[in-house]
Scaffold this active site. Structure first.
Site, PDB file in Angstrom:
ATOM      1  N   GLU A   1     -10.568 -11.067  63.597  1.00  0.00           N
ATOM      2  CA  GLU A   1     -10.328 -11.261  62.289  1.00  0.00           C
ATOM      3  C   GLU A   1     -10.085  -9.818  61.542  1.00  0.00           C
ATOM      4  O   GLU A   1      -9.135  -9.605  60.952  1.00  0.00           O
ATOM      5  CB  GLU A   1     -11.409 -11.887  61.474  1.00  0.00           C
ATOM      6  CG  GLU A   1     -11.566 -13.579  61.754  1.00  0.00           C
ATOM      7  CD  GLU A   1     -12.872 -14.022  61.428  1.00  0.00           C
ATOM      8  OE1 GLU A   1     -12.594 -15.401  61.138  1.00  0.00           O
ATOM      9  OE2 GLU A   1     -13.889 -13.412  61.655  1.00  0.00           O
TER      10      GLU A   1
ATOM     11  N   GLU B   1     -16.164 -19.215  67.538  1.00  0.00           N
ATOM     12  CA  GLU B   1     -17.339 -19.810  66.557  1.00  0.00           C
ATOM     13  C   GLU B   1     -17.570 -21.299  66.760  1.00  0.00           C
ATOM     14  O   GLU B   1     -18.750 -21.523  67.066  1.00  0.00           O
ATOM     15  CB  GLU B   1     -16.953 -19.561  65.163  1.00  0.00           C
ATOM     16  CG  GLU B   1     -16.836 -17.799  64.799  1.00  0.00           C
ATOM     17  CD  GLU B   1     -15.644 -17.190  65.219  1.00  0.00           C
ATOM     18  OE1 GLU B   1     -15.521 -15.964  64.662  1.00  0.00           O
ATOM     19  OE2 GLU B   1     -14.711 -17.885  65.564  1.00  0.00           O
TER      20      GLU B   1
END
Length: 242
Positions: A88, A109
């Site tokens: 990210e 995740e």
């Protein structure tokens, strides 16, 4: 891994860069040979810096937003694992050049019972499309640089021996241009391509909430045992065996 000290220092660096009117191009690299930026250290997530104020933007979200909007150009020279929060962060840079042999990307995740919280669900679909972003995020798998380049996840994949020279040449070329023209062109592209800031703020809130859910807590306990027993280095491997 990304720990609280990483977040705090990166926040300081980005703010220092914002205050320097002469900065035109920044190249981000990593010293450890096997990592660019890996995922958050979830065991230390409670220690991450939290800004004061009811409407304050989470520090990590503020960092990636500042980088995307900065009046200078950011270039990532990527070798090694670039996963979770590290991916990210890479998505927040303007240009991403990666070693074809040594770079690896992923959003692990969901496999841990969590949700991405640093912009992966907002930015990745804009780069690679909805269906591919769903595959990446839902599968929690790792992707090599060649695939990332073909999908538009990164700007370009290069042979490892050519990466440094290419990035240096690109940085020097951009540094030779007018700073205001670069910043204005970046702002115009941002206007056409970036997600709303509020979506990233919401995503971080949903990530923080997912840390409290039973699905994550049970998998985290299993992964912790596996790591302790086998000396596993990162949660993606532990998840596959849990």
């Amino acid at each position: 891994m990304i720990v609280s000290e990483t977040v705090t220092r990166l926040d300081e660096v980005v703010r220092e860069l914002d205050d320097d009117p002469d900065i035109q191009v920044i190249v981000f690299t990593s010293g450890p040979p096997d990592f660019f930026f890996n995922h958050f250290d979830l065991a230390a997530s409670a220690a991450f810096p939290v800004p004061e104020g009811y409407d304050a933007v989470p520090t990590w979200t503020d960092i990636v937003l500042r980088l995307s909007k900065a009046p200078y150009i950011t270039i990532a020279s990527i070798r090694g694992r670039t996963r979770g929060g590290g991916n990210e962060l890479a998505l927040a840079f303007d240009l991403r050049y990666a070693s074809r042999e040594k770079a690896m990307f992923g959003q692990p995740e969901v496999g841990s019972g969590l949700l991405p919280g640093g912009g992966g669900t907002e930015r990745l679909p804009r780069f690679i499309g909805r269906d591919r972003a769903l595959e990446v995020i839902l599968s929690s798998d790792d992707y090599d640089a060649s695939t990332a380049e073909r999908w538009g996840w990164i700007t370009r994949a290069l042979p490892d021996a050519e990466l440094d020279g290419f990035v240096d040449t690109m940085a020097a070329r951009l540094a030779s241009f007018d700073r205001e023209s670069l910043a204005s062109a970046k702002a115009m592209v941002n206007r056409a391509s970036l997600p709303p800031d509020a979506d990233l703020v919401t995503a971080y809130s949903e990530f923080a909430h997912s840390l409290t859910l039973p699905g994550f807590l049970s998998r985290a306990a299993s992964a912790e045992v596996l790591v302790a027993q086998a000396g596993l280095e990162y949660i993606g491997i532990a998840n596959q065996q849990a």
